[in-house]
Each structure stands twice: as C-alpha cells, then as structure tokens.
Design a protein around this motif. Structure first.
Motif, PDB file in Angstrom:
ATOM      1  N   MET A   1      -8.804   1.053  -0.325  1.00  0.00           N
ATOM      2  CA  MET A   1      -9.742   0.541   0.678  1.00  0.00           C
ATOM      3  C   MET A   1      -9.288  -0.835   1.143  1.00  0.00           C
ATOM      4  O   MET A   1      -8.695  -1.589   0.369  1.00  0.00           O
ATOM      5  N   ASN A   2      -9.628  -1.156   2.365  1.00  0.00           N
ATOM      6  CA  ASN A   2      -9.433  -2.495   2.873  1.00  0.00           C
ATOM      7  C   ASN A   2     -10.805  -3.168   2.846  1.00  0.00           C
ATOM      8  O   ASN A   2     -11.706  -2.774   3.576  1.00  0.00           O
TER       9      ASN A   2
ATOM     10  N   ARG B   1       0.822  -1.219   0.000  1.00  0.00           N
ATOM     11  CA  ARG B   1       0.000   0.000   0.000  1.00  0.00           C
ATOM     12  C   ARG B   1       0.855   1.268   0.000  1.00  0.00           C
ATOM     13  O   ARG B   1       0.639   2.173  -0.787  1.00  0.00           O
ATOM     14  N   GLU B   2       1.822   1.326   0.908  1.00  0.00           N
ATOM     15  CA  GLU B   2       2.658   2.517   1.049  1.00  0.00           C
ATOM     16  C   GLU B   2       3.450   2.792  -0.228  1.00  0.00           C
ATOM     17  O   GLU B   2       3.645   3.936  -0.616  1.00  0.00           O
TER      18      GLU B   2
ATOM     19  N   SER C   1     -15.161  10.180   7.355  1.00  0.00           N
ATOM     20  CA  SER C   1     -15.042  10.352   8.808  1.00  0.00           C
ATOM     21  C   SER C   1     -14.998   9.002   9.514  1.00  0.00           C
ATOM     22  O   SER C   1     -15.721   8.079   9.166  1.00  0.00           O
ATOM     23  N   GLU C   2     -14.115   8.921  10.475  1.00  0.00           N
ATOM     24  CA  GLU C   2     -13.907   7.732  11.298  1.00  0.00           C
ATOM     25  C   GLU C   2     -13.419   6.512  10.514  1.00  0.00           C
ATOM     26  O   GLU C   2     -13.469   5.394  11.005  1.00  0.00           O
ATOM     27  N   ASP C   3     -12.985   6.713   9.278  1.00  0.00           N
ATOM     28  CA  ASP C   3     -12.368   5.646   8.482  1.00  0.00           C
ATOM     29  C   ASP C   3     -10.956   6.110   8.165  1.00  0.00           C
ATOM     30  O   ASP C   3     -10.750   6.953   7.301  1.00  0.00           O
ATOM     31  N   TYR C   4     -10.007   5.565   8.890  1.00  0.00           N
ATOM     32  CA  TYR C   4      -8.626   6.013   8.746  1.00  0.00           C
ATOM     33  C   TYR C   4      -7.792   5.079   7.880  1.00  0.00           C
ATOM     34  O   TYR C   4      -6.575   5.206   7.828  1.00  0.00           O
ATOM     35  N   THR C   5      -8.456   4.132   7.208  1.00  0.00           N
ATOM     36  CA  THR C   5      -7.735   3.234   6.312  1.00  0.00           C
ATOM     37  C   THR C   5      -8.021   3.526   4.850  1.00  0.00           C
ATOM     38  O   THR C   5      -7.175   3.272   4.010  1.00  0.00           O
TER      39      THR C   5
ATOM     40  N   ARG D   1     -12.609  -6.898   3.076  1.00  0.00           N
ATOM     41  CA  ARG D   1     -12.443  -8.311   3.447  1.00  0.00           C
ATOM     42  C   ARG D   1     -10.958  -8.681   3.575  1.00  0.00           C
ATOM     43  O   ARG D   1     -10.503  -9.688   3.030  1.00  0.00           O
ATOM     44  N   ASN D   2     -10.223  -7.804   4.257  1.00  0.00           N
ATOM     45  CA  ASN D   2      -8.795  -7.997   4.528  1.00  0.00           C
ATOM     46  C   ASN D   2      -7.928  -8.039   3.271  1.00  0.00           C
ATOM     47  O   ASN D   2      -6.862  -8.658   3.257  1.00  0.00           O
ATOM     48  N   LYS D   3      -8.416  -7.403   2.202  1.00  0.00           N
ATOM     49  CA  LYS D   3      -7.633  -7.272   0.978  1.00  0.00           C
ATOM     50  C   LYS D   3      -7.538  -5.796   0.625  1.00  0.00           C
ATOM     51  O   LYS D   3      -8.461  -5.021   0.888  1.00  0.00           O
ATOM     52  N   LEU D   4      -6.411  -5.423   0.009  1.00  0.00           N
ATOM     53  CA  LEU D   4      -6.229  -4.057  -0.436  1.00  0.00           C
ATOM     54  C   LEU D   4      -6.870  -3.888  -1.803  1.00  0.00           C
ATOM     55  O   LEU D   4      -6.501  -4.572  -2.752  1.00  0.00           O
ATOM     56  N   TYR D   5      -7.852  -2.984  -1.875  1.00  0.00           N
ATOM     57  CA  TYR D   5      -8.512  -2.648  -3.130  1.00  0.00           C
ATOM     58  C   TYR D   5      -8.040  -1.258  -3.555  1.00  0.00           C
ATOM     59  O   TYR D   5      -7.975  -0.342  -2.726  1.00  0.00           O
ATOM     60  N   LEU D   6      -7.711  -1.132  -4.832  1.00  0.00           N
ATOM     61  CA  LEU D   6      -7.322   0.142  -5.407  1.00  0.00           C
ATOM     62  C   LEU D   6      -8.260   0.442  -6.565  1.00  0.00           C
ATOM     63  O   LEU D   6      -8.285  -0.301  -7.547  1.00  0.00           O
ATOM     64  N   ASN D   7      -9.054   1.501  -6.438  1.00  0.00           N
ATOM     65  CA  ASN D   7      -9.940   1.914  -7.525  1.00  0.00           C
ATOM     66  C   ASN D   7      -9.249   2.965  -8.378  1.00  0.00           C
ATOM     67  O   ASN D   7      -8.697   3.928  -7.850  1.00  0.00           O
TER      68      ASN D   7
END
Length: 109
Positions: free
Chosen positions: A44-45, A3-4, A23-27, A47-53
């Motif tokens: 976005m995270n 991700r980084e 708001s309140e979503d820091y991921t 289901r424990n996977k990194l999604y990139l739109n």
C-alpha cells in the motif's frame, strides 16, 4: 528496496500471483497463493510511503516492533497476526525477505 523488487521476490515463491483486489485502487497490491487464494503480502501507499503488510507469529510480533522502528502494528489489519514494514532506506533487506517467507508459510493452509 524498491516495490518492484519486493514484488518480484514474492512472486519467486512457489505458486503465487499478484492481484489488485480493491476497485479503483491500482496501487495497492496483494500477493496470493494460487492454491487457496490467501494473501501473504499486501502493498500500500500510505502518506507517500510504501507499506508492506506480512503475517507473523503473534509471539514474534512484539519483538519485531520493539526492535525495528520501521515495523509497526499492521495498518488496517489484525494487529496480533499482521505487521506493517515501512519500506525505506533503513529497512534490512534480509529481514524483509525472511518475514515475507514466514508470511508465505503461515498462510499456506
């Protein structure tokens, strides 16, 4: 790809910044253009996977989805213009960077 590493690549594009608009979503993070505030990447995270739109040309979207099993219609976005890349060990780093660049160009105006 991590991700980084992907965020760092996005921020290397001219006049961009990272934002956490939910708001309140820091991921979930967006990478936006400074000039117009439009995002070209959404992390976005799910289901424990990194999604990139990323935004893609609609004519290219179906080709991508039919060619790569890690590219699907965009999660929670317009499925004609946006795709989700599920970032895992199978992802092609060069393709991810190309799609980020395309999204960047498509959202500049």
């Amino acid at each position: 790809m991590e991700r980084e590493e992907i965020i760092k690549y996005c921020l290397s594009l001219k006049n961009t910044y990272e934002d956490y608009p939910f708001s309140e979503d820091y991921t979930s993070a967006t990478i936006k253009h400074k000039e117009n505030g439009k995002w070209f990447a959404l992390f976005m995270n799910v289901r424990n996977k990194l999604y990139l739109n990323v935004k893609t040309n609609p004519d290219y979207s179906d080709i991508l989805r039919n060619t790569y099993d890690y590219i699907i219609p965009a999660y929670h976005m317009n499925k004609e213009h946006w795709n989700t890349i599920i970032i895992d060990e199978n992802v092609n780093e060069k393709l991810v960077k190309e799609l980020i660049e395309q999204s960047y160009e498509l959202t500049k105006k």
